[in-house]
Write a protein that holds these residues in place. Structure first.
Motif, mmCIF file in Angstrom:
data_model
loop_
_atom_site.group_PDB
_atom_site.id
_atom_site.type_symbol
_atom_site.label_atom_id
_atom_site.label_comp_id
_atom_site.label_asym_id
_atom_site.label_seq_id
_atom_site.Cartn_x
_atom_site.Cartn_y
_atom_site.Cartn_z
ATOM 1 N N GLN A 1 35.979 -18.100 86.481
ATOM 2 C CA GLN A 1 35.897 -16.990 86.023
ATOM 3 C C GLN A 1 35.310 -15.840 86.812
ATOM 4 O O GLN A 1 35.707 -14.750 86.752
ATOM 5 N N VAL A 2 34.186 -16.204 87.444
ATOM 6 C CA VAL A 2 33.310 -15.304 87.896
ATOM 7 C C VAL A 2 32.903 -16.258 89.138
ATOM 8 O O VAL A 2 32.681 -17.347 89.103
ATOM 9 N N TYR A 3 32.988 -15.637 90.438
ATOM 10 C CA TYR A 3 32.747 -16.128 91.661
ATOM 11 C C TYR A 3 31.806 -15.383 92.389
ATOM 12 O O TYR A 3 31.936 -14.044 92.607
ATOM 13 N N LEU A 4 30.950 -16.178 93.398
ATOM 14 C CA LEU A 4 30.102 -15.421 94.330
ATOM 15 C C LEU A 4 30.349 -16.112 95.539
ATOM 16 O O LEU A 4 30.212 -17.550 95.855
ATOM 17 N N VAL A 5 30.868 -15.118 96.550
ATOM 18 C CA VAL A 5 31.215 -15.660 97.849
ATOM 19 C C VAL A 5 30.124 -15.157 98.808
ATOM 20 O O VAL A 5 29.962 -13.815 98.907
ATOM 21 N N LEU A 20 23.027 -11.077 105.507
ATOM 22 C CA LEU A 20 23.818 -11.717 104.565
ATOM 23 C C LEU A 20 24.450 -11.013 103.580
ATOM 24 O O LEU A 20 24.135 -10.049 103.093
ATOM 25 N N SER A 21 25.699 -11.367 103.218
ATOM 26 C CA SER A 21 26.396 -10.672 101.866
ATOM 27 C C SER A 21 26.732 -11.675 100.985
ATOM 28 O O SER A 21 27.104 -12.583 101.225
ATOM 29 N N CYS A 22 26.793 -10.741 99.593
ATOM 30 C CA CYS A 22 27.372 -11.761 98.665
ATOM 31 C C CYS A 22 28.083 -10.976 97.779
ATOM 32 O O CYS A 22 27.288 -10.066 97.112
ATOM 33 N N ALA A 23 29.400 -11.397 97.304
ATOM 34 C CA ALA A 23 30.176 -10.553 96.534
ATOM 35 C C ALA A 23 30.606 -11.400 95.378
ATOM 36 O O ALA A 23 31.089 -12.375 95.605
ATOM 37 N N ALA A 24 30.243 -10.599 94.341
ATOM 38 C CA ALA A 24 30.870 -11.117 92.934
ATOM 39 C C ALA A 24 32.407 -10.630 92.440
ATOM 40 O O ALA A 24 32.572 -9.469 92.604
ATOM 41 N N SER A 25 33.053 -11.469 92.006
ATOM 42 C CA SER A 25 34.319 -11.207 91.570
ATOM 43 C C SER A 25 34.681 -11.750 90.373
ATOM 44 O O SER A 25 34.040 -13.212 89.994
ATOM 45 N N GLY A 26 35.685 -11.433 89.533
ATOM 46 C CA GLY A 26 36.486 -12.003 88.418
ATOM 47 C C GLY A 26 36.160 -11.213 87.289
ATOM 48 O O GLY A 26 36.043 -9.899 87.318
ATOM 49 N N ARG A 27 36.178 -11.757 86.072
ATOM 50 C CA ARG A 27 36.030 -11.140 84.678
ATOM 51 C C ARG A 27 34.539 -10.416 84.725
ATOM 52 O O ARG A 27 33.808 -10.947 83.452
ATOM 53 N N ALA A 91 17.173 -22.673 106.705
ATOM 54 C CA ALA A 91 17.342 -23.123 105.322
ATOM 55 C C ALA A 91 19.019 -22.922 105.018
ATOM 56 O O ALA A 91 19.678 -21.718 105.563
ATOM 57 N N VAL A 92 19.360 -23.264 103.783
ATOM 58 C CA VAL A 92 20.542 -22.888 103.273
ATOM 59 C C VAL A 92 20.178 -21.854 102.160
ATOM 60 O O VAL A 92 19.436 -22.083 101.565
ATOM 61 N N TYR A 93 20.874 -20.712 102.223
ATOM 62 C CA TYR A 93 20.535 -19.617 101.605
ATOM 63 C C TYR A 93 21.517 -19.272 100.477
ATOM 64 O O TYR A 93 22.807 -19.352 100.700
ATOM 65 N N TYR A 94 20.934 -19.266 99.215
ATOM 66 C CA TYR A 94 22.303 -19.049 97.995
ATOM 67 C C TYR A 94 21.926 -17.680 97.433
ATOM 68 O O TYR A 94 20.654 -17.110 97.138
ATOM 69 N N CYS A 95 22.996 -17.332 97.089
ATOM 70 C CA CYS A 95 23.150 -15.993 96.130
ATOM 71 C C CYS A 95 23.009 -16.402 94.709
ATOM 72 O O CYS A 95 23.629 -17.214 94.346
ATOM 73 N N ASN A 96 22.367 -15.655 94.001
ATOM 74 C CA ASN A 96 22.170 -15.744 92.496
ATOM 75 C C ASN A 96 22.383 -14.588 91.917
ATOM 76 O O ASN A 96 21.768 -13.430 92.476
ATOM 77 N N ALA A 97 23.211 -14.461 90.793
ATOM 78 C CA ALA A 97 23.317 -13.224 89.914
ATOM 79 C C ALA A 97 23.208 -13.590 88.480
ATOM 80 O O ALA A 97 24.142 -14.367 88.190
ATOM 81 N N ASN A 98 22.835 -12.893 87.604
ATOM 82 C CA ASN A 98 22.895 -12.737 86.339
ATOM 83 C C ASN A 98 23.974 -11.926 85.848
ATOM 84 O O ASN A 98 23.827 -10.670 85.846
ATOM 85 N N ILE A 99 25.049 -12.444 85.148
ATOM 86 C CA ILE A 99 26.250 -11.605 85.292
ATOM 87 C C ILE A 99 26.707 -11.472 83.733
ATOM 88 O O ILE A 99 26.796 -12.668 83.066
ATOM 89 N N ASN A 100 26.905 -10.430 83.072
ATOM 90 C CA ASN A 100 27.757 -10.256 81.929
ATOM 91 C C ASN A 100 29.300 -10.381 82.118
ATOM 92 O O ASN A 100 29.607 -9.388 82.838
ATOM 93 N N PHE A 101 29.801 -11.156 81.542
ATOM 94 C CA PHE A 101 31.184 -11.429 81.870
ATOM 95 C C PHE A 101 32.111 -11.787 80.759
ATOM 96 O O PHE A 101 31.581 -11.973 79.382
#
Length: 123
Positions: A1-5, A20-27, A91-101
């Motif tokens: 439902q929600v994706y971070l790429v 680095l870029s991180c795009a969130a998509s979905g509901r 390192a491996v870099y991870y994107c994190n987001a707190n999302i209201n969906f």
């Protein structure tokens, strides 16, 4: 439902730069804090930097003055500009987001993670 790429990882020599870029998509209804974590081999995942919806930022001491986080709320995207890279930034870099969906029934909020992108800095 929600994706971070995530995009933008790679190989660079010490002193170089990567973005680095991180795009969130979905509901997505709205996004609260966004951030970047990293995990080096044999080490725990650590917070590198974060940014609030209003633009307030904080950084780990190890990256202050070298890394810059920013976000484009219209694009649901967070960026990490990394300058003066050091081998210890590998390192491996991870994107994190707190999302209201919207899950199809109700609105909810939780943390989402990207798939991770490898950053390798050679000496």
């Amino acid at each position: 439902q929600v994706y971070l790429v995530e995009t933008g990882g790679g190989f660079v020599q010490a002193g170089g730069s990567l973005r680095l870029s991180c795009a969130a998509s979905g509901r997505i209804f709205s996004i609260n804090d966004m951030g970047w974590y990293r995990q080096a081999p044999g080490k725990q995942r650590e917070l590198v930097t974060s940014i609030s919806s209003g633009g307030s930022t904080n950084y780990a001491d190890s990256v202050k003055g070298r890394f810059t986080i920013s976000r484009d709320n219209a694009k649901n995207t967070v960026y990490l500009q990394m300058n003066s890279l050091k081998p210890e930034d590998t390192a491996v870099y991870y994107c994190n987001a707190n999302i209201n969906f919207y899950n199809g029934i109700v609105y909810s909020a939780r943390d989402f993670w990207g798939q991770g992108t490898q950053v390798t800095v050679s000496s």
